[in-house]
Design an enzyme around this catalytic site. Structure first.
Site, PDB file in Angstrom:
ATOM      1  N   HIS A 138       0.825  -1.121  -0.052  1.00  0.00           N
ATOM      2  CA  HIS A 138       0.026   0.093   0.077  1.00  0.00           C
ATOM      3  C   HIS A 138       0.890   1.128  -0.026  1.00  0.00           C
ATOM      4  O   HIS A 138       1.906   1.293   0.745  1.00  0.00           O
ATOM      5  CB  HIS A 138      -0.878   0.045   1.205  1.00  0.00           C
ATOM      6  CG  HIS A 138      -2.120   0.817   0.929  1.00  0.00           C
ATOM      7  ND1 HIS A 138      -2.260   2.336   1.171  1.00  0.00           N
ATOM      8  CD2 HIS A 138      -3.346   0.652   0.779  1.00  0.00           C
ATOM      9  CE1 HIS A 138      -3.357   2.689   0.945  1.00  0.00           C
ATOM     10  NE2 HIS A 138      -4.149   1.610   0.730  1.00  0.00           N
ATOM     11  N   HIS A 139       0.503   2.073  -0.586  1.00  0.00           N
ATOM     12  CA  HIS A 139       1.056   3.407  -0.809  1.00  0.00           C
ATOM     13  C   HIS A 139       1.300   4.245   0.634  1.00  0.00           C
ATOM     14  O   HIS A 139       2.228   4.914   0.807  1.00  0.00           O
ATOM     15  CB  HIS A 139       0.511   4.345  -1.687  1.00  0.00           C
ATOM     16  CG  HIS A 139       1.358   5.289  -2.566  1.00  0.00           C
ATOM     17  ND1 HIS A 139       2.580   5.741  -2.154  1.00  0.00           N
ATOM     18  CD2 HIS A 139       1.575   5.560  -3.707  1.00  0.00           C
ATOM     19  CE1 HIS A 139       3.006   6.623  -2.987  1.00  0.00           C
ATOM     20  NE2 HIS A 139       2.574   6.412  -4.206  1.00  0.00           N
ATOM     21  N   ALA A 140       0.394   3.935   1.474  1.00  0.00           N
ATOM     22  CA  ALA A 140       0.396   4.398   2.873  1.00  0.00           C
ATOM     23  C   ALA A 140       1.688   3.782   3.537  1.00  0.00           C
ATOM     24  O   ALA A 140       2.252   4.470   4.459  1.00  0.00           O
ATOM     25  CB  ALA A 140      -0.702   4.078   3.791  1.00  0.00           C
ATOM     26  N   VAL A 142       4.935   3.068   1.632  1.00  0.00           N
ATOM     27  CA  VAL A 142       5.785   3.043   0.839  1.00  0.00           C
ATOM     28  C   VAL A 142       5.543   4.300  -0.457  1.00  0.00           C
ATOM     29  O   VAL A 142       4.628   4.323  -0.745  1.00  0.00           O
ATOM     30  CB  VAL A 142       6.292   2.024  -0.100  1.00  0.00           C
ATOM     31  CG1 VAL A 142       6.970   0.957   0.885  1.00  0.00           C
ATOM     32  CG2 VAL A 142       5.511   1.436  -0.841  1.00  0.00           C
ATOM     33  N   ASN A 307       6.140   8.573   3.116  1.00  0.00           N
ATOM     34  CA  ASN A 307       6.064   8.968   1.922  1.00  0.00           C
ATOM     35  C   ASN A 307       6.805  10.355   2.226  1.00  0.00           C
ATOM     36  O   ASN A 307       6.223  11.142   2.975  1.00  0.00           O
ATOM     37  CB  ASN A 307       4.497   9.098   1.566  1.00  0.00           C
ATOM     38  CG  ASN A 307       3.951   7.894   0.896  1.00  0.00           C
ATOM     39  OD1 ASN A 307       4.238   7.701  -0.259  1.00  0.00           O
ATOM     40  ND2 ASN A 307       3.514   7.246   1.810  1.00  0.00           N
TER      41      ASN A 307
END
Length: 469
Positions: A138-140, A142, A307
């Protein structure tokens, strides 16, 4: 307690059943280099050993009572590798088309938020006996740089060597409900003060940006993109394609023309998009506009958060037929965009993201999708293009040599195409992922990348404008 930053949490709030916010990677492995014969059970066991002490692989999201603050990371005490590393086999004949179809299907599936937000699918039966690992995170958790760093936890520079990274932060602790609520109340009370601190530099930035626009040195403006077939409301279905470019040739062009690797990559992408749209009689008169994520990891003041990114906008020169002219135009535009971007605080996006309210943000995203607003207002941007620097030497995943490492980013309502390139051992791997309804055959775009690099190389060698398409 490890609280998600506002930017990390925003990727959770942005997610809907159609707008999936995980990033993916396709790793093509040669098991012949493994010190022991390949077996799925052995690979799964080795992955389990290497991720156990890496918090990013063993933590999960826990919400704050009443949604008063961003969620926190807590350790998954019931972590089970069998819920994260799965086994599949390609259907006959097990070639590139079958692999892309399967990867597109896996990219269309959401991650289970009750567990750590990652999965790997080990795909057997690929061409020449190779094994493919399709990974999702999940972009949360990385961004491009931190994702590459996480891959290094599982890779080595020799088949039998230890992983490249061996030091890991302590796992997050699990706070009580009272502590979560108390911290959320304190954080909410402090937001007006924080808002005042953010408003002043933002107002100064607007003034400076207006000045740059008048001088013609500002980056391209959002909401100025032409509409294409992949700029609308997206579904959860995905299409995926990959291609390889010669990194040495890209560097040669960069050196001869006095540009950058990123300039060359964007010029090739602009040419490929031009060819793709021209084939379909969809080529707009004005240039496509891309959002280009930029890492601010080295300049950010923040010590927490996965991020650490900002973004700039650039026109890709799809309205220019000559590849060399497009490259020089892009190099000049990118220089202005970089100077403009450097004038913006490295933490500006992260600062503003702290004010994303968990409940209202999610409701707004769903209303935006349900009302199909992406099709009613001017196009913000056409697509996202990311350039992720990778290792210059061959890497080995659990002892298997990585023949290709292709990352894939998320797509958004209004911008249903994402192109990511990553260098690896002398190659530049290109990955494209799109909403299948708006771009059913992503390979029809990606196959133009090698051709456009060749056209640019010929134009550079000739030293004069190439024949227009």
């Amino acid at each position: 307690m490890d609280r998600l930053s506002g930017l990390d949490a925003s990727f959770l709030y942005l997610e809907t059943p159609a707008q999936l916010m995980h990033v993916c990677a396709v790793m093509v492995l040669d098991p012949a280099t493994m010190t022991a014969p390949y077996s799925f059970e052995g690979l799964q066991r080795e992955i389990d050993l290497r991720v156990r002490d890496v918090p990013a692989f063993t933590r999960k999201v826990r919400g704050v009572p009443l949604g008063l603050d961003h969620p926190v990371w807590v350790q998954d005490k019931a972590f089970d590798i069998e819920r994260h590393v799965h086994r599949l086999a390609l259907p006959t004949p097990g070639g590139y088309p079958e692999l892309m179809d399967l990867c597109a299907h896996l990219a269309s599936l959401p991650l289970d938020r009750s567990r750590p937000l990652w999965e790997m699918w080990v795909i057997e039966g690929y061409d020449d006996g190779r094994v493919v690992v399709f990974a999702k995170m999940h972009h949360a958790t990385v961004d491009g740089v931190s994702g590459a760093n996480l891959v290094s936890h599982l890779c080595s520079v020799e088949p039998d060597a230890a992983p490249m990274v061996s030091e890991h932060p302590a796992p997050p602790r699990d706070p009580g409900r009272g502590e979560l609520l108390g911290r959320a109340v304190i954080g909410t009370a402090a937001r007006p003060v924080t808002l005042v601190k953010v408003l002043k530099p933002s107002a100064q930035l607007v003034t400076k940006s207006i000045g740059r626009a008048r001088r013609g040195t500002a980056m391209a403006a959002p909401f100025s993109a032409p509409r294409t077939s992949f700029n609308g409301t997206i579904t959860s279905h995905r299409s995926i394609a990959m291609a390889d470019l010669d990194l040495d040739e890209i560097r040669r062009i960069k050196k001869v023309t006095g540009t950058t690797v990123n300039d060359v990559v964007l010029a090739v992408a602009g040419g490929a998009l031009r060819a793709y749209l021209d084939e379909r009689d969809e080529l707009p008169e004005s240039s496509l506009l891309a959002t280009v994520p930029v890492s601010v990891r080295d300049s950010s003041r923040r010590s927490t958060g996965a991020n650490k990114v900002s973004a700039l906008f650039t026109k890709l020169g799809t309205d220019v037929a000559d590849p060399l002219e497009r490259l020089h135009m892009l190099a000049e535009r990118n220089q202005h965009a970089k100077e403009h971007h450097n004038a913006i605080s490295a933490d500006a996006l992260q600062d503003w993201a702290e004010f994303a309210a968990p409940r209202t943000f999610g409701l707004a995203v769903r209303a935006y999708a349900n009302l199909r607003l992406a099709e009613r207002h001017p196009v913000v941007h056409n697509l996202v293009i990311s350039n992720v620097p990778g290792p210059p030497i061959p890497l080995y995943f659990m002892g298997a040599r990585i023949d290709a490492l292709c990352p894939l980013g998320p797509v958004f309502h209004g911008a249903g195409l994402n192109i990511t390139v990553m260098s690896n051992a002398g190659q530049m791997h290109v990955g494209a992922i799109a909403c299948r309804e708006s771009m059913p055959d992503t390979d029809a775009l990606v196959r133009h990348f090698p051709d456009e690099l060749a056209r640019l190389s010929e134009a550079v060698a000739a030293g004069s404008p190439a024949d227009a398409r």
